[in-house]
Design a protein around this motif. Structure first.
Motif, PDB file in Angstrom:
ATOM      1  N   UNK A 111       0.907  -1.207   0.104  1.00 42.82           N
ATOM      2  CA  UNK A 111       0.098  -0.010   0.035  1.00 42.82           C
ATOM      3  C   UNK A 111       0.984   1.161  -0.100  1.00 42.82           C
ATOM      4  N   UNK A 112       2.109   1.097   0.745  1.00 39.36           N
ATOM      5  CA  UNK A 112       2.921   2.401   0.775  1.00 39.36           C
ATOM      6  C   UNK A 112       3.525   2.699  -0.445  1.00 39.36           C
ATOM      7  N   UNK A 113       3.972   1.503  -1.003  1.00 37.50           N
ATOM      8  CA  UNK A 113       4.654   1.571  -2.681  1.00 37.50           C
ATOM      9  C   UNK A 113       3.491   2.219  -3.448  1.00 37.50           C
ATOM     10  N   UNK A 114       2.121   1.914  -3.340  1.00 30.69           N
ATOM     11  CA  UNK A 114       1.115   2.113  -4.273  1.00 30.69           C
ATOM     12  C   UNK A 114       0.802   3.638  -4.187  1.00 30.69           C
ATOM     13  N   UNK A 115       0.774   4.067  -3.023  1.00 35.68           N
ATOM     14  CA  UNK A 115       0.753   5.635  -2.664  1.00 35.68           C
ATOM     15  C   UNK A 115       2.026   6.502  -3.275  1.00 35.68           C
ATOM     16  N   UNK A 116       3.023   5.863  -3.149  1.00 34.06           N
ATOM     17  CA  UNK A 116       4.189   6.622  -3.534  1.00 34.06           C
ATOM     18  C   UNK A 116       3.979   6.557  -5.048  1.00 34.06           C
ATOM     19  N   UNK A 117       3.846   5.571  -5.829  1.00 34.24           N
ATOM     20  CA  UNK A 117       3.612   5.350  -7.186  1.00 34.24           C
ATOM     21  C   UNK A 117       2.665   6.505  -7.545  1.00 34.24           C
ATOM     22  N   UNK A 118       1.422   6.522  -7.097  1.00 35.74           N
ATOM     23  CA  UNK A 118       0.580   7.424  -7.585  1.00 35.74           C
ATOM     24  C   UNK A 118       0.802   8.828  -7.286  1.00 35.74           C
ATOM     25  N   UNK A 119       1.620   9.209  -6.142  1.00 34.39           N
ATOM     26  CA  UNK A 119       1.917  10.541  -6.150  1.00 34.39           C
ATOM     27  C   UNK A 119       2.734  10.942  -6.988  1.00 34.39           C
ATOM     28  N   UNK A 120       3.912   9.934  -7.310  1.00 33.40           N
ATOM     29  CA  UNK A 120       4.897  10.346  -8.353  1.00 33.40           C
ATOM     30  C   UNK A 120       4.395  10.669  -9.879  1.00 33.40           C
ATOM     31  N   UNK A 121       3.236   9.963 -10.079  1.00 32.72           N
ATOM     32  CA  UNK A 121       2.461  10.207 -11.343  1.00 32.72           C
ATOM     33  C   UNK A 121       1.651  11.590 -11.210  1.00 32.72           C
ATOM     34  N   UNK A 122       1.960  12.633 -11.742  1.00 30.53           N
ATOM     35  CA  UNK A 122       1.350  13.681 -11.756  1.00 30.53           C
ATOM     36  C   UNK A 122       0.336  13.960 -13.034  1.00 30.53           C
ATOM     37  N   UNK A 123       0.906  13.354 -14.144  1.00 27.11           N
ATOM     38  CA  UNK A 123       0.076  13.241 -15.239  1.00 27.11           C
ATOM     39  C   UNK A 123       0.523  12.218 -16.138  1.00 27.11           C
ATOM     40  N   UNK A 124      -0.779  11.923 -17.056  1.00 26.25           N
ATOM     41  CA  UNK A 124      -0.430  10.716 -18.006  1.00 26.25           C
ATOM     42  C   UNK A 124      -1.612  10.729 -18.912  1.00 26.25           C
ATOM     43  N   UNK A 125      -1.208  10.011 -20.013  1.00 30.94           N
ATOM     44  CA  UNK A 125      -2.188   9.741 -21.246  1.00 30.94           C
ATOM     45  C   UNK A 125      -2.469   8.458 -21.639  1.00 30.94           C
ATOM     46  N   UNK A 126      -3.318   7.829 -21.849  1.00 32.75           N
ATOM     47  CA  UNK A 126      -3.403   6.474 -22.076  1.00 32.75           C
ATOM     48  C   UNK A 126      -4.736   6.226 -22.927  1.00 32.75           C
ATOM     49  N   UNK A 127      -4.661   4.965 -23.646  1.00 32.75           N
ATOM     50  CA  UNK A 127      -5.886   4.446 -24.101  1.00 32.75           C
ATOM     51  C   UNK A 127      -6.604   3.789 -23.138  1.00 32.75           C
ATOM     52  N   UNK A 128      -7.910   3.822 -23.256  1.00 32.87           N
ATOM     53  CA  UNK A 128      -8.703   3.028 -22.304  1.00 32.87           C
ATOM     54  C   UNK A 128      -9.990   2.312 -23.025  1.00 32.87           C
ATOM     55  N   UNK A 129     -10.401   1.215 -22.326  1.00 31.79           N
ATOM     56  CA  UNK A 129     -11.390   0.397 -22.659  1.00 31.79           C
ATOM     57  C   UNK A 129     -12.671   0.327 -21.534  1.00 31.79           C
ATOM     58  N   UNK A 130     -13.640   0.707 -21.798  1.00 30.40           N
ATOM     59  CA  UNK A 130     -14.685   0.621 -20.715  1.00 30.40           C
ATOM     60  C   UNK A 130     -15.564  -0.187 -21.089  1.00 30.40           C
ATOM     61  N   UNK A 131     -16.069  -1.130 -19.876  1.00 28.78           N
ATOM     62  CA  UNK A 131     -17.043  -2.218 -19.894  1.00 28.78           C
ATOM     63  C   UNK A 131     -18.061  -1.810 -19.102  1.00 28.78           C
ATOM     64  N   UNK A 132     -19.321  -1.857 -19.732  1.00 24.99           N
ATOM     65  CA  UNK A 132     -20.565  -1.456 -19.008  1.00 24.99           C
ATOM     66  C   UNK A 132     -20.955  -2.299 -18.064  1.00 24.99           C
ATOM     67  N   UNK A 133     -21.963  -2.412 -17.203  1.00 26.08           N
ATOM     68  CA  UNK A 133     -22.469  -3.327 -16.345  1.00 26.08           C
ATOM     69  C   UNK A 133     -23.091  -4.454 -17.086  1.00 26.08           C
ATOM     70  N   UNK A 134     -23.555  -4.057 -18.428  1.00 28.21           N
ATOM     71  CA  UNK A 134     -24.241  -4.931 -19.099  1.00 28.21           C
ATOM     72  C   UNK A 134     -23.337  -5.504 -20.282  1.00 28.21           C
ATOM     73  N   UNK A 135     -22.003  -5.331 -20.208  1.00 26.99           N
ATOM     74  CA  UNK A 135     -21.073  -6.105 -21.140  1.00 26.99           C
ATOM     75  C   UNK A 135     -20.787  -5.199 -22.452  1.00 26.99           C
ATOM     76  N   UNK A 136     -21.490  -4.026 -22.638  1.00 28.48           N
ATOM     77  CA  UNK A 136     -21.087  -2.993 -23.845  1.00 28.48           C
ATOM     78  C   UNK A 136     -19.726  -2.676 -23.659  1.00 28.48           C
ATOM     79  N   UNK A 137     -19.071  -2.444 -24.675  1.00 29.15           N
ATOM     80  CA  UNK A 137     -17.656  -1.946 -24.763  1.00 29.15           C
ATOM     81  C   UNK A 137     -17.633  -0.803 -25.390  1.00 29.15           C
ATOM     82  N   UNK A 138     -16.741   0.161 -24.861  1.00 29.83           N
ATOM     83  CA  UNK A 138     -16.416   1.420 -25.599  1.00 29.83           C
ATOM     84  C   UNK A 138     -14.967   1.627 -25.442  1.00 29.83           C
TER      85      UNK A 138
END
Length: 201
Positions: free
Chosen positions: A34-61
């Motif tokens: 948990x401490x390592x994860x907190x440090x990792x998130x704190x160090x990342x002040x900005x990012x860009x990424x591709x995302x895939x979203x899956x809805x509760x009914x399984x639809x994807x965007x």
């Protein structure tokens, strides 16, 4: 179909409705993670990424997400989706351009706000309700300590290297909306204008 589901996607995605679970009892090794994860998130002040979203009914965007801490994120959904989500100025604004519909919520009342805070800590006003290690991944389920009814957020991390893989929001009926990240670029320079909150046309 997109028009009927767009608002539901938004509410499931950023809010969730699940009641609180008991606070997880963490081992010493888990506390180190948990401490390592907190440090990792704190160090990342900005990012860009591709995302895939899956809805509760399984639809994807899919689309591109740009995040700048504190408090700013933009989800550009790929065409032909008419959807856009922007967080800035303490608000989360969701736009469905196909019907010129705008929905606004306070950022602090959404699990998404936990990722956008200046110091993304996971103790105190945030409670870890579940810690799991599965196939080289860590899954952390968290709620706001003072208002767990506002939603549960599960964060997914790879262990080697330690990196955020995505997140999901769980609703009261057990339905989950999941965001999976790929092609992550950190430390990017971003034009602040892209976080201009959308308005009805």
């Amino acid at each position: 179909m997109i028009r009927r589901l767009s608002l539901a996607f938004f509410l499931f995605f950023i809010m969730g409705l699940n009641p609180a679970l008991a606070k997880a009892v963490l081992s010493s090794a888990q506390q180190v993670w948990v401490s390592k994860i907190e440090q990792n998130l704190t160090q990342i002040q900005s990012f860009q990424a591709r995302f895939r979203q899956t809805s509760p009914k399984g639809e994807s965007s899919s689309g591109t997400v740009i995040l700048v801490r504190p408090g700013r994120v933009r989800f550009n959904y790929d065409a032909p989706s008419p959807l856009l989500l922007v967080a800035n100025q303490g608000k989360v604004v969701f736009q469905d351009r196909s019907i010129d519909q705008i929905t606004t919520l306070p950022l602090k009342r959404t699990p998404l706000g936990l990722l956008l805070r200046p110091d993304p800590h996971l103790t105190g006003d945030v409670t870890i309700t579940s810690f799991r290690e599965i196939k080289g991944q860590i899954q952390l389920r968290v709620v706001r300590t003072a208002a767990p009814q506002e939603g549960e957020l599960t964060l997914y991390f790879s262990k080697t290297p330690l990196a955020l893989l995505g997140w999901s929001v769980l609703d009261a009926q057990g339905a989950s909306t999941h965001i999976q990240l790929s092609d992550i670029q950190t430390g990017i320079n971003v034009d602040p204008q892209i976080f201009t909150l959308p308005k009805a046309e």
